[in-house]
Structures are given as C-alpha cells and as structure tokens.
Scaffold this active site. Sequence first.
Site, PDB file in Angstrom:
ATOM      1  N   THR A 258       0.831  -1.212   0.000  1.00 22.16           N
ATOM      2  CA  THR A 258       0.000   0.000   0.000  1.00 22.16           C
ATOM      3  C   THR A 258       0.865   1.261   0.000  1.00 22.16           C
ATOM      4  O   THR A 258       0.433   2.309  -0.471  1.00 22.16           O
ATOM      5  CB  THR A 258      -0.953   0.043   1.218  1.00 22.16           C
ATOM      6  N   GLY A 259       2.079   1.196   0.535  1.00 22.86           N
ATOM      7  CA  GLY A 259       2.999   2.321   0.467  1.00 22.86           C
ATOM      8  C   GLY A 259       3.516   2.501  -0.951  1.00 22.86           C
ATOM      9  O   GLY A 259       3.415   1.602  -1.790  1.00 22.86           O
TER      10      GLY A 259
ATOM     11  N   TYR B 117      -9.064  -5.211  10.272  1.00 23.05           N
ATOM     12  CA  TYR B 117      -8.227  -4.087  10.693  1.00 23.05           C
ATOM     13  C   TYR B 117      -8.396  -3.815  12.186  1.00 23.05           C
ATOM     14  O   TYR B 117      -7.412  -3.714  12.924  1.00 23.05           O
ATOM     15  CB  TYR B 117      -8.587  -2.842   9.888  1.00 23.05           C
TER      16      TYR B 117
END
Length: 340
Positions: free
Chosen positions: A64-65, A174
């Site tokens: 995701t980065g 999450y």
Amino acid sequence: MSNPSSRTSRTSRTSRTSRAAAETSPRAWRHAVVTGGAGFVGSHLCAALLESGAAVTCVDDFSTGRPENVTPLMDRPGFTLVQADVSEGLPVDRPPDLVLHFASPASPADYLRLPLHTMDAGSLGTRHALEMAHRFGARFLLASTSEVYGDPQQNPQDERYWGHVNPVGPRSVYDEAKRFAEALTTAHADGEGTDTCIVRLFNTYGPRMRGHDGRAVPTFVRQALDGEPLTVTGDGGQTRSLCYVDDTVRGILAAAAHGLRGPVNIGNPHEITMLDLARLVVELTGSASDIRFIERPTDDPAVRCPDITLARDKLGWEPQVDAEEGLRRTIAWFRSGADH
C-alpha cells in the site's frame, strides 16, 4: 473554519505545556527503524526523523505504500530503504534505538482487499518489530488506531474506553489486528520488559494520501477537483475528527521521546460531519460539484472524536493546524498532480 470550542485559555495551555516539558526527557535518536515507512504517515515520519538528525531505515513491502513517497529521501545521508514484508521478518542489520511499527493497510479499500495481509501485519509483523526492539534495547512505538474503539458508545473516546467492535464484521480484519497488536505490545512490555508505547491515531489527512484509497478527505478532494459528485455515505451526519499529518507526526514523536507507555490518543478533538466536510471541500476547491448520497458501509462508526487530555497533560501536545488550513494544503498538493 473557526470553532469556538477550540479556543483554549493561553494561561492553561502554557501551564500544561510546562508541566509536560518538565516530565519529558528529550531523546536524540541515533537510528530509527520505521516499518511501513513508505506509507502516508510513515513517509512523513521518516522525513521528520531525518530532519532531527537520526539515521532512518524505512521497511516497506509496497503493498500500500509507494516508492515515490520516499524518493525525495533516497539521497539524504542516513536514509536506507529496505523492501520487505514485516510479517516474514525484519532484515535490518544496524541496531536501532527506536522502532516505530506503522506497517499495515489502513484505508478500508486496502484492508478489505488485503484482509489476511492486514492481520499478518498486526500479529506477526508486530511480533517481529517487538523482538527487534527488545533485542537491541530500543524504544518501541506501536501505531494503533481509533478503530480499536469500533462504533463507540462513548463520545469523545478516552483511553480507558474498551470499545464496541464487531469481531466478525467486514472491518474486523483491521480493528482486531490493531487490538491484538496492542495486547501483544502490552504482553511484551510486561513479560520481557520491552520499552513500549502505544499511540492511537485518529483520522489523519494531508499530502501523499492516495485519491482512491477510500478515505473521506482524499476521496472528496479528488472528486471535487475532477468535477465529480462528492459521494457522502448515509445522510452524512456521522462525524470524524481530522488531524493534519504534521500535527500527528509531532504527537507520535512526542510520545516516543516520553517514557509514556500509553495507550495515548493522538488526534483532533473537534468533530465535523461528513456532509459538512464535503461542503467545505467544495467551497475550498471552488468546485461546481454537487453532493450525492450513497449507501453507508456496514459497521461504519457514527461518531469518532478523541479525548486528548492525556496527550495534553503528559506530552504538551495538541493539534495546531485547523481543518480549513490543513485542507487548503492538501488540496494544493492534489492540484499539483503529485497523486498521479
């Protein structure tokens, strides 16, 4: 956008800051490891640590980065980028004195797309980061989240509130990964004597967010700049508290420098409804976009607002950038085309 409740007495604020400064022992970090360092908050954190004089090792698997988030840092002395999945280990050779664990998908679009990866980052990744900190006698800081409070039945939320979380709902991958990470961090501190701190980050926004990551601010800004309708879920009455990324990073580093174990809330204590946020983005962008209401996601929290008394009293920290100024900076970044 002014908020009367944000006007705090200068005298009381100075007194709190002085007390916190007396309790805080400044620490000059030599080498910090930042997992998830190419992510939104992580990349800002890497830059701030470098500015403070620390060497920084950024560990990221780019699930995701984004590499471009840390590209400006690549030629800086002391910066090292390691591509690795923290759930498989931390291949860092140089001993750190600070380990900041930020590796995790954080937006709904990401953790719903990567459910097992999210849970691995919160469990195995946290274990590996804790073991590294313990092995080298480093300070460890866990980036937890306001999502541990779930759909809260208490507002604002203080750190003593246990939360109201659906353990099998779509957001649970999450929410529960972060709750487990907090439990693991606590167990490591109690059982192994590891020097740990837990920060619970509330909604943070600013440059380097992805326009399609599913969070409200980048979604609204992208839609407004593209002339699309701004999609507000439900009736837009649900609230969030928005903290500009520079303020969040200051809070994180203050918590790391302090001996505080936490958890401690880092966020903006002023709520805004999603409908008001959408209207503000339209105003600040000068967009002709209208607002379209869509179905609200399952288990979407009705309110989200931190009680930051602990951060104010112990760290001398509180947000300095108001929503209007923070949104102007964020909009300017999106206008520059940096997200594309």
